[in-house]
Design a protein around this motif. Structure first.
Motif, PDB file in Angstrom:
ATOM      1  N   SER A 112      23.632  45.499   5.775  1.00  0.00           N
ATOM      2  CA  SER A 112      23.087  45.903   7.058  1.00  0.00           C
ATOM      3  C   SER A 112      21.571  45.809   6.996  1.00  0.00           C
ATOM      4  O   SER A 112      20.963  46.046   5.963  1.00  0.00           O
ATOM      5  N   ASP A 113      20.957  45.468   8.127  1.00  0.00           N
ATOM      6  CA  ASP A 113      19.499  45.404   8.214  1.00  0.00           C
ATOM      7  C   ASP A 113      19.129  45.610   9.674  1.00  0.00           C
ATOM      8  O   ASP A 113      19.982  45.745  10.533  1.00  0.00           O
ATOM      9  N   SER A 114      17.841  45.626   9.956  1.00  0.00           N
ATOM     10  CA  SER A 114      17.416  45.798  11.344  1.00  0.00           C
ATOM     11  C   SER A 114      16.443  44.693  11.727  1.00  0.00           C
ATOM     12  O   SER A 114      15.706  44.166  10.903  1.00  0.00           O
ATOM     13  N   ARG A 120      20.066  47.053  14.942  1.00  0.00           N
ATOM     14  CA  ARG A 120      20.685  46.827  13.643  1.00  0.00           C
ATOM     15  C   ARG A 120      21.657  45.651  13.732  1.00  0.00           C
ATOM     16  O   ARG A 120      22.288  45.441  14.768  1.00  0.00           O
ATOM     17  N   ARG A 122      24.730  43.515  11.174  1.00  0.00           N
ATOM     18  CA  ARG A 122      25.530  43.630   9.961  1.00  0.00           C
ATOM     19  C   ARG A 122      26.027  42.262   9.523  1.00  0.00           C
ATOM     20  O   ARG A 122      26.246  41.379  10.349  1.00  0.00           O
TER      21      ARG A 122
END
Length: 147
Positions: A112-114, A120, A122
């Protein structure tokens, strides 16, 4: 402070110290009666911890800060032993056998990151264990279990 020719106010200002801190005289606490009563109650009620003993002492002696009672309780070594977790015993699983050919076993991992705007996203990675190649990478703002 006057021995060096500076007033208390001036020297405290130079040291960056509050005058009230410099003038403070600590008063020793007389915990003797409280300490003795706490030991008596703990000896009589072996399974009572600090919270229950605090209630008993407050009923007898009036309003006493719970932190003070807990400090004395700790200093006197009256702590109860920690309860052990009674749950199912899990046996260690046998280690996985290494894959011997391509597409025999795949592994999944999620990340996961933004984005720079704060949303966000995934990633679902599927990797072939034998070749260590990525079979598929699924990227989305929300990945459901149904696919």
């Amino acid at each position: 402070m006057r021995s060096e020719g500076l007033s208390e106010r001036r020297s405290c200002t130079m040291a960056g110290l509050n005058r009230a801190t410099h003038q403070y005289n600590r008063k020793p606490k007389d915990d003797g009666h409280l300490r003795q009563r706490l030991k008596e109650l703990a000896a009589r009620r072996l399974r009572y911890g600090a919270p229950l003993l605090t209630l008993l002492i407050r009923n007898e002696l009036g309003a006493i800060n719970h932190k003070r009672i807990e400090r004395i309780y700790r200093e006197e070594g009256l702590q109860l032993p920690r309860k052990r977790r009674k749950g199912p015993r899990y046996e260690r699983k046998a280690p996985l056998e290494p894959a011997t050919k391509p597409s025999e076993r795949w592994s999944m991992d999620s990340m996961s990151d933004s984005l720079c705007d704060g949303r966000r996203f995934r990633l679902l990675n599927i990797v072939d264990d034998f070749t260590r190649e990525s079979v598929e990478i699924e990227a989305d703002t929300g990945i459901s279990a149904r696919g």
